[in-house]
Scaffold this motif. Structure first.
Motif, PDB file in Angstrom:
ATOM      1  N   VAL A  53       6.898   4.726  -2.313  1.00  0.00           N
ATOM      2  CA  VAL A  53       7.804   4.118  -1.334  1.00  0.00           C
ATOM      3  C   VAL A  53       7.917   2.624  -1.594  1.00  0.00           C
ATOM      4  O   VAL A  53       6.900   1.915  -1.640  1.00  0.00           O
ATOM      5  N   GLU A  54       9.150   2.147  -1.789  1.00  0.00           N
ATOM      6  CA  GLU A  54       9.362   0.731  -2.059  1.00  0.00           C
ATOM      7  C   GLU A  54       9.284  -0.083  -0.773  1.00  0.00           C
ATOM      8  O   GLU A  54       9.192   0.470   0.334  1.00  0.00           O
ATOM      9  N   ARG A  55       9.363  -1.393  -0.905  1.00  0.00           N
ATOM     10  CA  ARG A  55       9.131  -2.285   0.227  1.00  0.00           C
ATOM     11  C   ARG A  55      10.137  -2.085   1.365  1.00  0.00           C
ATOM     12  O   ARG A  55       9.773  -2.144   2.533  1.00  0.00           O
ATOM     13  N   LYS A  56      11.411  -1.831   1.036  1.00  0.00           N
ATOM     14  CA  LYS A  56      12.430  -1.738   2.087  1.00  0.00           C
ATOM     15  C   LYS A  56      12.116  -0.611   3.061  1.00  0.00           C
ATOM     16  O   LYS A  56      12.114  -0.807   4.295  1.00  0.00           O
ATOM     17  N   ARG A  57      11.845   0.586   2.547  1.00  0.00           N
ATOM     18  CA  ARG A  57      11.519   1.689   3.441  1.00  0.00           C
ATOM     19  C   ARG A  57      10.155   1.495   4.096  1.00  0.00           C
ATOM     20  O   ARG A  57       9.955   1.854   5.260  1.00  0.00           O
ATOM     21  N   ALA A 116       0.818  -1.210   0.000  1.00  0.00           N
ATOM     22  CA  ALA A 116       0.000   0.000   0.000  1.00  0.00           C
ATOM     23  C   ALA A 116       0.854   1.263   0.000  1.00  0.00           C
ATOM     24  O   ALA A 116       0.386   2.339  -0.390  1.00  0.00           O
ATOM     25  N   PHE A 117       2.124   1.161   0.436  1.00  0.00           N
ATOM     26  CA  PHE A 117       3.019   2.316   0.417  1.00  0.00           C
ATOM     27  C   PHE A 117       3.453   2.654  -1.006  1.00  0.00           C
ATOM     28  O   PHE A 117       3.996   3.740  -1.243  1.00  0.00           O
ATOM     29  N   ILE A 139       8.059   5.366  -8.388  1.00  0.00           N
ATOM     30  CA  ILE A 139       7.699   3.954  -8.470  1.00  0.00           C
ATOM     31  C   ILE A 139       6.201   3.756  -8.326  1.00  0.00           C
ATOM     32  O   ILE A 139       5.691   2.657  -8.477  1.00  0.00           O
ATOM     33  N   SER A 140       5.469   4.854  -8.015  1.00  0.00           N
ATOM     34  CA  SER A 140       4.039   4.719  -7.754  1.00  0.00           C
ATOM     35  C   SER A 140       3.270   4.268  -8.990  1.00  0.00           C
ATOM     36  O   SER A 140       2.191   3.705  -8.876  1.00  0.00           O
TER      37      SER A 140
END
Length: 303
Positions: free
Chosen positions: A179-183, A173-174, A300-301
């Motif tokens: 915002v990618e998965r790591k952050r 959802a980020f 990246i959105s």
């Protein structure tokens, strides 16, 4: 229009510039939780007693705060620390370095404040990891608009999201916030320990850094960024910053490029106030020349 239910006046030992002092709390011009204008500094925050909106104005050495919402009393109790009443600026000696001495003279109202809002400082700091500042600020504004809530009081601000909401938001959802998965995972894990994190505002500085950096995805850079604004650490140095070593080296020694080792060498004479010197340089010193392309903006959105 809502009526302010509480007010407090704080007399400081010297002049204070609210824009400079509270500027690090505002994550860009589009930050929906904070507004800086001719009428003063408006800030929406989530206190232990509930949401609060504060309006801060200054005249000479006197700061006046008005507050709205369930957390109004808590916010006004925290007002002196927020505007740097406890900042040991009078013990700072710029020495014989002409650049730092000139900045200290020209920016007498810069104080190192203490918000005591650890998670509110940590979330946008995580977003700023390894990305262009503009990209991080856009992500934070989108996140607050999507998951925050209307702030109490007479202006249309938003209170940053409840940590439990961020902890429960799936990583995918980020993606819509850029915002990618790591952050995203770093934010979600940190917010799941929000109560333990807020405790660090009452801990010794070394212990506070230890608890922050024990979190996955929170290293020395992020911990220093949080400590500067949430804990009032006037010695905080953000290790691993993309631009900071160059800024310090250019201001202190006329060197256009530097690494962290060189930055620490140049800051060593100011130990105890290294974070203050960094704030002075970032607020008033010329930028070093650029020799290469800027870091590109990413999005990246839409992927």
């Amino acid at each position: 229009m809502d009526r302010a239910d509480q007010q407090r006046t704080v007399e400081l030992a010297g002049p204070v510039d609210l824009r400079l002092t509270l500027g690090p709390l505002r994550r860009g011009r589009t930050d929906p939780s904070m507004r800086i204008g001719p009428d003063g500094v408006w800030r929406a925050s989530r206190t232990p007693a509930g949401p609060a909106t504060t309006l801060l104005t200054v005249r000479g050495t006197t700061v006046t705060g008005r507050a709205w919402g369930p957390g109004a009393e808590w916010a006004l109790d925290a007002l002196p620390a927020l505007v740097g009443a406890a900042d040991p600026f009078d013990r700072f000696d710029p020495g014989d370095n002409p650049v730092v001495a000139d900045l200290h003279r020209r920016l007498p109202g810069l104080r190192i404040g203490r918000s005591a809002a650890v998670v509110e400082a940590l979330v946008p700091s995580i977003l700023e990891q390894k990305v262009v500042g503009l990209e991080a600020r856009r992500s934070y504004a989108r996140l607050v608009r999507a998951l925050g809530e209307p702030a109490p009081g007479p202006v249309p601000l938003l209170v940053p999201p409840v940590p439990a909401v961020l902890a429960a938001t799936p990583a995918w959802a980020f993606h819509r916030f850029g915002v990618e998965r790591k952050r995203a995972d770093a934010i979600r894990v940190a917010c799941s320990y929000s109560h333990r994190l807020e405790e660090i505002s009452g801990m010794a500085m070394a212990d506070a850094y230890g608890r922050l950096t024990a979190l996955p995805g929170v290293g020395p850079w992020t911990a220093a960024e949080v400590a500067l604004v949430a804990l009032g650490d006037c010695d905080a140095v953000s290790v691993g910053d993309y631009h900071l070593p160059d800024q310090v080296a250019w201001a202190r020694a006329g060197e256009a490029r530097a690494d962290d080792v060189r930055m620490f060498e140049l800051l060593e004479p100011f130990r105890g106030h290294r974070g203050r010197v960094i704030r002075l340089i970032s607020s008033g010193a010329p930028r070093p020349p650029r020799f290469g392309p800027r870091m590109p903006l990413r999005s990246i959105s839409g992927f």
